[in-house]
Design a protein around this motif. Structure first.
Motif, PDB file in Angstrom:
ATOM      1  N   GLY A  92      -9.284 -37.624  27.729  1.00 32.32           N
ATOM      2  CA  GLY A  92      -9.577 -38.064  26.376  1.00 32.32           C
ATOM      3  C   GLY A  92      -9.528 -36.981  25.353  1.00 32.32           C
ATOM      4  N   SER A  93      -9.585 -35.703  25.785  1.00 31.14           N
ATOM      5  CA  SER A  93      -9.526 -34.609  24.819  1.00 31.14           C
ATOM      6  C   SER A  93      -8.084 -34.288  24.513  1.00 31.14           C
ATOM      7  CB  SER A  93     -10.233 -33.364  25.382  1.00 31.14           C
ATOM      8  OG  SER A  93      -9.570 -32.920  26.533  1.00 31.14           O
ATOM      9  N   PRO A  94      -7.787 -33.861  23.267  1.00 34.06           N
ATOM     10  CA  PRO A  94      -6.390 -33.605  22.903  1.00 34.06           C
ATOM     11  C   PRO A  94      -5.778 -32.444  23.639  1.00 34.06           C
ATOM     12  CG  PRO A  94      -7.876 -32.977  21.128  1.00 34.06           C
ATOM     13  CD  PRO A  94      -8.693 -33.681  22.150  1.00 34.06           C
ATOM     14  N   LEU A 110       4.400 -37.044  20.427  1.00 36.20           N
ATOM     15  CA  LEU A 110       3.461 -38.162  20.310  1.00 36.20           C
ATOM     16  C   LEU A 110       3.024 -38.659  21.688  1.00 36.20           C
ATOM     17  CD1 LEU A 110       5.073 -40.202  17.395  1.00 36.20           C
ATOM     18  CD2 LEU A 110       3.003 -38.800  17.305  1.00 36.20           C
ATOM     19  N   LYS A 111       3.955 -38.704  22.625  1.00 34.82           N
ATOM     20  CA  LYS A 111       3.597 -39.181  23.956  1.00 34.82           C
ATOM     21  C   LYS A 111       2.564 -38.272  24.616  1.00 34.82           C
ATOM     22  CE  LYS A 111       5.994 -38.175  27.488  1.00 34.82           C
ATOM     23  NZ  LYS A 111       7.076 -37.985  28.489  1.00 34.82           N
ATOM     24  N   GLU A 112       2.772 -36.964  24.506  1.00 37.68           N
ATOM     25  CA  GLU A 112       1.828 -36.041  25.123  1.00 37.68           C
ATOM     26  C   GLU A 112       0.488 -36.041  24.409  1.00 37.68           C
ATOM     27  OE1 GLU A 112       3.266 -32.181  25.818  1.00 37.68           O
ATOM     28  OE2 GLU A 112       5.024 -32.823  26.946  1.00 37.68           O
ATOM     29  N   MET A 113       0.486 -36.405  23.107  1.00 37.68           N
ATOM     30  CA  MET A 113      -0.781 -36.471  22.395  1.00 37.68           C
ATOM     31  C   MET A 113      -1.547 -37.745  22.721  1.00 37.68           C
ATOM     32  SD  MET A 113      -1.462 -36.322  18.287  1.00 37.68           S
ATOM     33  CE  MET A 113      -0.990 -34.604  18.191  1.00 37.68           C
ATOM     34  N   ILE A 114      -0.836 -38.851  22.954  1.00 38.77           N
ATOM     35  CA  ILE A 114      -1.490 -40.145  23.118  1.00 38.77           C
ATOM     36  C   ILE A 114      -1.797 -40.445  24.574  1.00 38.77           C
ATOM     37  CG2 ILE A 114      -1.184 -42.626  22.813  1.00 38.77           C
ATOM     38  CD1 ILE A 114       0.535 -41.997  20.361  1.00 38.77           C
ATOM     39  N   VAL A 115      -0.803 -40.279  25.446  1.00 40.02           N
ATOM     40  CA  VAL A 115      -0.936 -40.725  26.829  1.00 40.02           C
ATOM     41  C   VAL A 115      -2.025 -39.929  27.539  1.00 40.02           C
ATOM     42  CG1 VAL A 115       0.254 -40.945  29.041  1.00 40.02           C
ATOM     43  CG2 VAL A 115       1.442 -41.496  26.914  1.00 40.02           C
ATOM     44  N   TYR A 170      -8.380 -47.212  19.003  1.00 43.03           N
ATOM     45  CA  TYR A 170      -8.724 -45.978  19.719  1.00 43.03           C
ATOM     46  C   TYR A 170      -7.548 -45.001  19.716  1.00 43.03           C
ATOM     47  CZ  TYR A 170      -9.926 -42.840  23.548  1.00 43.03           C
ATOM     48  OH  TYR A 170     -10.169 -41.725  24.311  1.00 43.03           O
ATOM     49  N   THR A 171      -6.317 -45.516  19.867  1.00 43.10           N
ATOM     50  CA  THR A 171      -5.137 -44.647  19.867  1.00 43.10           C
ATOM     51  C   THR A 171      -4.949 -43.974  18.516  1.00 43.10           C
ATOM     52  OG1 THR A 171      -4.084 -46.088  21.514  1.00 43.10           O
ATOM     53  CG2 THR A 171      -2.665 -44.580  20.286  1.00 43.10           C
ATOM     54  N   ILE A 172      -5.151 -44.724  17.432  1.00 38.43           N
ATOM     55  CA  ILE A 172      -5.017 -44.139  16.096  1.00 38.43           C
ATOM     56  C   ILE A 172      -6.051 -43.034  15.882  1.00 38.43           C
ATOM     57  CG2 ILE A 172      -5.196 -44.624  13.627  1.00 38.43           C
ATOM     58  CD1 ILE A 172      -4.096 -47.421  14.232  1.00 38.43           C
ATOM     59  N   VAL A 173      -7.289 -43.317  16.277  1.00 36.80           N
ATOM     60  CA  VAL A 173      -8.350 -42.308  16.133  1.00 36.80           C
ATOM     61  C   VAL A 173      -8.037 -41.085  16.984  1.00 36.80           C
ATOM     62  CG1 VAL A 173     -10.788 -41.842  16.575  1.00 36.80           C
ATOM     63  CG2 VAL A 173     -10.114 -43.987  15.506  1.00 36.80           C
ATOM     64  N   LYS A 174      -7.530 -41.326  18.203  1.00 40.58           N
ATOM     65  CA  LYS A 174      -7.201 -40.203  19.086  1.00 40.58           C
ATOM     66  C   LYS A 174      -6.093 -39.337  18.487  1.00 40.58           C
ATOM     67  CE  LYS A 174      -5.671 -39.147  23.778  1.00 40.58           C
ATOM     68  NZ  LYS A 174      -5.219 -39.700  25.075  1.00 40.58           N
ATOM     69  N   MET A 175      -5.110 -39.960  17.834  1.00 40.54           N
ATOM     70  CA  MET A 175      -4.037 -39.192  17.200  1.00 40.54           C
ATOM     71  C   MET A 175      -4.583 -38.340  16.059  1.00 40.54           C
ATOM     72  SD  MET A 175      -1.072 -42.130  17.121  1.00 40.54           S
ATOM     73  CE  MET A 175      -0.042 -41.173  16.019  1.00 40.54           C
ATOM     74  N   ILE A 176      -5.488 -38.909  15.246  1.00 41.22           N
ATOM     75  CA  ILE A 176      -6.058 -38.148  14.132  1.00 41.22           C
ATOM     76  C   ILE A 176      -6.856 -36.957  14.656  1.00 41.22           C
ATOM     77  CG2 ILE A 176      -7.652 -38.255  12.181  1.00 41.22           C
ATOM     78  CD1 ILE A 176      -6.857 -41.190  11.848  1.00 41.22           C
ATOM     79  N   ILE A 177      -7.654 -37.203  15.694  1.00 35.12           N
ATOM     80  CA  ILE A 177      -8.443 -36.106  16.274  1.00 35.12           C
ATOM     81  C   ILE A 177      -7.514 -35.060  16.896  1.00 35.12           C
ATOM     82  CG2 ILE A 177     -10.103 -35.524  18.073  1.00 35.12           C
ATOM     83  CD1 ILE A 177     -11.460 -38.171  17.596  1.00 35.12           C
TER      84      ILE A 177
END
Length: 424
Positions: free
Chosen positions: A20-22, A56-61, A299-306
């Protein structure tokens, strides 16, 4: 890596630290540059798009997405089929969930702004480094007459930029991932000096600063005792450039070493977990079977922003959103080389320009124009004379005023004495 760096200057490891961490991504190459192997512009555009999709894939998945889907599915099933009273009560509390979401959004935006300000400060500091390194080469070509020392200062300015890049990425210029070998092949640095930089215990950019000061001192010393004021002015200007370079790399190190407070991220993560849990309960009756997908999208949008904020927190790495330090250093190398080549190519004095543009005789207006020093001297004499006249005028008026005042006081005293005599 030697012991010369602190904990916060060690190389950053790749991959996320926890689910869950970037985390930090793999190093990226700049796909905006035109590749020699590319046949057409369309191929380059396609590679850039693939590169961005990979980022984007490595940031989200991540495993956390699967956890969110499973948890949201279980909660949705409980709300729609089990129907416990407390679950129904929470699902009906949409105003409270909206308030909690507003607080969470504010905390998220506040964190992103802080990370962006750190990224922007790093960009400004690197802009100062670029300007001052090029200025150092220009000042050396202007004020130092010894060609060996001019070349030495130009090389040190280039080495300084690459040392800054290596320092901010937790490595050294001698590292395989850095550009020490490339500078060695180009003749910018010698093997002996590269070994010296790699073995000294201080920050590598400060070695370059010390070497610049030594070269400037030696170059200005060779000028002799004539024009001492010009020598002092040149040394002061070049010292100011060096101090600006030192302050800039110091500011970059401060940005890299002082991250966000750990407690702030803990509070943000806790608030996010509470919000998504409560929101999943509140959205379950209305969204039905689509609720897990709605929660997953949010959750995915928030994870991308973080994730973007976490990448901008340290703007000197290899991530897509980090500063292109390779481009900065290459531009410094290119411009300093251009300054040195221009000094060799120009056959006339830059102060006077080409001989064809210098008039053989002074024009009548120019010949009658007085010397600037003479004009200033005459103005100074006129000001002194005017000052003396003004002082004399002030002295005369003051004396006149005092005489009149004393005369009036005498009359008042005599009138007072006469009135007392009449009364008696």
């Amino acid at each position: 890596m030697s012991n010369r760096t602190n904990r916060w200057l060690q190389p950053v490891r790749d991959g996320p630290t926890e689910p869950g961490s970037p985390g930090k991504k793999q190093p990226y190459h700049d796909m905006n540059e035109t590749s020699a192997d590319s046949s057409t512009d369309s191929d380059d555009a396609w590679k850039r798009w693939l590169h961005k999709l990979e980022f984007l894939k490595e940031m989200i998945v991540g495993v956390d997405l699967l956890v969110v889907v499973i948890a949201a599915s279980v909660v949705t099933f409980c709300v729609n089929h089990v129907g416990n009273e407390w679950i129904s009560f929470i699902s009906d509390s949409k105003p409270a969930i909206a308030t909690l979401g507003a607080f969470y959004s504010f905390a998220l935006v506040f964190r992103t702004n802080i990370c962006y300000s750190r990224w922007w400060e790093g960009r400004v500091l690197w802009g100062t480094i670029i300007v001052c390194t090029i200025r150092m080469a220009q000042q050396a070509n202007l004020w130092i007459k010894e060609p060996v020392l001019v070349k030495r200062l130009s090389c040190l300015a280039i080495i300084f930029a690459y040392c800054c890049k290596a320092q901010l990425r937790g490595t050294g210029i001698e590292d395989e991932s850095e550009d020490g070998a490339k500078l060695l092949r180009k003749g910018v640095i010698s093997q002996e000096e590269l070994d010296m930089i790699s073995t000294q215990s201080g920050w590598q950019p400060y070695y370059c600063i010390d070497a610049m000061r030594a070269a400037i001192s030696e170059g200005l010393k060779a000028e002799g005792k004539n024009d001492e004021w010009k020598k002092n002015a040149a040394q002061a200007a070049m010292e100011e450039t060096i101090c600006t370079l030192a302050n800039s790399i110091g500011g970059c190190i401060r940005v890299r070493s002082t991250g966000l407070p750990v407690a702030y991220d803990d509070i943000l993560n806790t608030t996010g977990a509470i919000f998504f849990t409560a929101a999943c309960l509140a959205w379950a009756p209305g969204a039905g079977l689509y609720n897990p997908f709605v929660v997953l999208i949010v959750y995915t949008i928030v994870k991308m922003i973080i994730g973007v904020g976490s990448d901008m927190e340290d703007p000197f790495g290899h991530d897509e959103s980090d500063l292109p330090l390779e481009k900065f250093c290459e531009e410094v190398d290119k411009q300093i080389t251009a300054v040195d080549e221009r000094a060799k190519l120009i056959t006339f004095d830059l102060a006077y320009g080409p001989a064809s543009h210098i008039p053989s005789e002074r024009s009548s207006s120019y010949s009658t124009f007085p010397n600037v020093g003479e004009v200033l001297w005459q103005m100074e004499i006129m000001m002194l004379k005017a000052g003396k006249c003004l002082l004399r005028q002030i002295d005369w008026y003051c004396s006149k005023f005092l005489r009149e005042l004393i005369s009036k006081l005498d009359h008042l005293i005599l009138d007072g004495a006469s009135s007392r005599a009449l009364v008696l």
